[in-house]
Scaffold this motif. Structure first.
Motif, PDB file in Angstrom:
ATOM      1  N   CYS A  99      32.119 -10.821   8.285  1.00  0.00           N
ATOM      2  CA  CYS A  99      31.488 -11.704   7.314  1.00  0.00           C
ATOM      3  C   CYS A  99      32.429 -12.800   6.785  1.00  0.00           C
ATOM      4  CB  CYS A  99      31.168 -10.777   6.064  1.00  0.00           C
ATOM      5  SG  CYS A  99      30.610 -11.637   4.585  1.00  0.00           S
ATOM      6  N   ARG A 100      33.556 -12.518   7.076  1.00  0.00           N
ATOM      7  CA  ARG A 100      34.734 -13.485   6.615  1.00  0.00           C
ATOM      8  C   ARG A 100      34.821 -14.548   7.823  1.00  0.00           C
ATOM      9  NH1 ARG A 100      38.586 -10.495   6.002  1.00  0.00           N
ATOM     10  NH2 ARG A 100      38.909 -10.369   3.875  1.00  0.00           N
ATOM     11  N   LYS A 103      31.347 -16.938   7.008  1.00  0.00           N
ATOM     12  CA  LYS A 103      31.360 -17.699   5.853  1.00  0.00           C
ATOM     13  C   LYS A 103      32.644 -18.648   6.057  1.00  0.00           C
ATOM     14  CE  LYS A 103      28.194 -15.800   3.847  1.00  0.00           C
ATOM     15  NZ  LYS A 103      26.816 -16.750   3.651  1.00  0.00           N
ATOM     16  N   SER A 104      33.491 -18.561   6.938  1.00  0.00           N
ATOM     17  CA  SER A 104      34.553 -19.505   7.207  1.00  0.00           C
ATOM     18  C   SER A 104      34.047 -20.739   8.169  1.00  0.00           C
ATOM     19  CB  SER A 104      35.922 -19.045   7.352  1.00  0.00           C
ATOM     20  OG  SER A 104      35.632 -18.316   8.640  1.00  0.00           O
ATOM     21  N   THR A 108      28.082 -21.460  10.481  1.00  0.00           N
ATOM     22  CA  THR A 108      27.241 -20.199   9.954  1.00  0.00           C
ATOM     23  C   THR A 108      27.538 -19.903   8.481  1.00  0.00           C
ATOM     24  OG1 THR A 108      29.251 -18.947  10.722  1.00  0.00           O
ATOM     25  CG2 THR A 108      27.300 -19.129  12.360  1.00  0.00           C
ATOM     26  N   ARG A 109      28.235 -20.848   7.782  1.00  0.00           N
ATOM     27  CA  ARG A 109      28.613 -20.625   6.355  1.00  0.00           C
ATOM     28  C   ARG A 109      27.481 -20.544   5.555  1.00  0.00           C
ATOM     29  NH1 ARG A 109      32.001 -25.048   4.903  1.00  0.00           N
ATOM     30  NH2 ARG A 109      33.584 -23.870   6.213  1.00  0.00           N
ATOM     31  N   GLY A 132      31.265 -13.694   0.364  1.00  0.00           N
ATOM     32  CA  GLY A 132      30.539 -14.545   0.196  1.00  0.00           C
ATOM     33  C   GLY A 132      28.899 -13.736   0.597  1.00  0.00           C
ATOM     34  N   ALA A 133      29.079 -12.495   0.681  1.00  0.00           N
ATOM     35  CA  ALA A 133      27.700 -11.609   0.893  1.00  0.00           C
ATOM     36  C   ALA A 133      26.837 -11.978  -0.194  1.00  0.00           C
ATOM     37  CB  ALA A 133      27.867 -10.179   1.171  1.00  0.00           C
ATOM     38  N   GLU A 134      25.237 -12.107   0.208  1.00  0.00           N
ATOM     39  CA  GLU A 134      24.372 -12.386  -0.870  1.00  0.00           C
ATOM     40  C   GLU A 134      23.801 -11.072  -1.346  1.00  0.00           C
ATOM     41  OE1 GLU A 134      25.199 -16.137   0.849  1.00  0.00           O
ATOM     42  OE2 GLU A 134      24.644 -14.201   1.934  1.00  0.00           O
ATOM     43  N   THR A 157      17.000 -18.631  -0.120  1.00  0.00           N
ATOM     44  CA  THR A 157      17.713 -19.553   0.607  1.00  0.00           C
ATOM     45  C   THR A 157      17.288 -20.429   1.655  1.00  0.00           C
ATOM     46  OG1 THR A 157      17.991 -17.822   2.583  1.00  0.00           O
ATOM     47  CG2 THR A 157      19.745 -17.504   0.844  1.00  0.00           C
ATOM     48  N   THR A 195      29.338 -17.395  -5.371  1.00  0.00           N
ATOM     49  CA  THR A 195      28.305 -17.127  -4.011  1.00  0.00           C
ATOM     50  C   THR A 195      26.843 -17.929  -4.670  1.00  0.00           C
ATOM     51  OG1 THR A 195      27.389 -15.131  -5.133  1.00  0.00           O
ATOM     52  CG2 THR A 195      29.641 -15.183  -3.810  1.00  0.00           C
TER      53      THR A 195
END
Length: 269
Positions: A99-100, A103-104, A108-109, A132-134, A157, A195
């Motif tokens: 995930c990190r 999101k970085s 793919t952010r 940053g997980a939704e 989204t 987020t």
């Protein structure tokens, strides 16, 4: 459960399909329909992977499959999915590390991530949301509920552009203001990193400042999910949002037994 095997290719560690006994092989190797959302499912429980693959395809989605963190990142390099279902407990990289990485990366952010895990402790949820997980689903879960959550998350989204009036956003509440068009939030003119779900929650509360919002109402309006589903995810998000509001945290009040409200300083007792 139908028997299945992994299909490997020279171009990558795992193809984005399963070959299931009794089904035509062409069913799984057809070219992707670019107009259909693609869901990357990352889980090392292969029975569960098969079930999710089947049900999401039945619901009209394309699926990409990975059993490890490395395979997931390889899939993303080949094609950016519209949403990622990500197990936290993987045999190589942890789900939080995957995930990190997603999101970085600017590429793919913006891809929404829904965590799948047997872990149910609040600290695990907080870590996922901080990265940053939704959304977050704890095993065991209803596959029907999961599909509904996937559809709701994609609606949030990938929604259509809002009219100009909506893009201006709600009026400031005390020291809190938002720029909806730029997706930015400020407290006392200091920017606060939120987020996507936290931002949507804040905008909803600000637009209804002074009015109590029940957990069920927030679940419907912010998460776009049935109020019959679990409401603890609302509590978790509100707690994290309150912490991020810093000096304005007291404006976000809990109304015991009812829900939450954002109260302008002039209306506080």
């Amino acid at each position: 459960m139908q028997a299945f095997r992994w299909v490997r290719s020279a171009s990558g560690p795992v193809r984005n399909h399963l070959t299931v006994a009794g089904l035509p092989r062409s069913r799984h190797v057809a070219p992707y329909n670019r107009g259909v959302p693609a869901i990357l499912i990352v889980d090392d429980e292969r029975d569960l992977l098969s079930v999710l693959d089947f049900n999401l395809r039945q619901a009209g989605f394309e699926t990409l499959l990975a059993a490890t963190g490395a395979e997931a990142l390889a899939q993303v390099r080949r094609r950016v999915p519209d949403l990622v279902l990500l197990d936290l407990m993987l045999p190589d990289l942890s789900g939080t590390e995957v995930c990190r990485t997603l999101k970085s990366d600017p590429r793919t952010r913006g891809v929404p991530v829904m965590m799948l895990t047997a872990k149910g402790e609040e600290v695990d949820k907080v870590v996922g949301f901080e990265l940053g997980a939704e959304d977050y689903v704890t095993k065991p879960f209803s596959v029907r509920e999961l599909v509904l959550r996937v559809k709701a998350l994609l609606r949030r989204t990938q929604g259509v552009a809002a009219p100009a009036e909506a893009m201006r956003g709600p009026d400031p509440v005390g020291a809190i203001r938002v720029d909806v068009g730029a997706h930015r939030a400020f407290v006392a003119e200091e920017e606060v990193t939120l987020t996507p779900l936290e931002f949507r929650l804040l905008v909803t509360l600000m637009s209804r400042a002074g009015r109590v919002q029940s957990r069920e109402q927030l679940l419907q309006d912010v998460w776009e999910m049935s109020s019959e589903l679990e409401t603890r995810t609302v509590d978790t998000h509100v707690k994290r949002l309150r912490e991020k509001l810093g000096p304005a945290r007291d404006l976000l009040e809990t109304v015991r037994g009812v829900g939450y409200r954002l109260v302008p300083p002039s209306e506080r007792a």
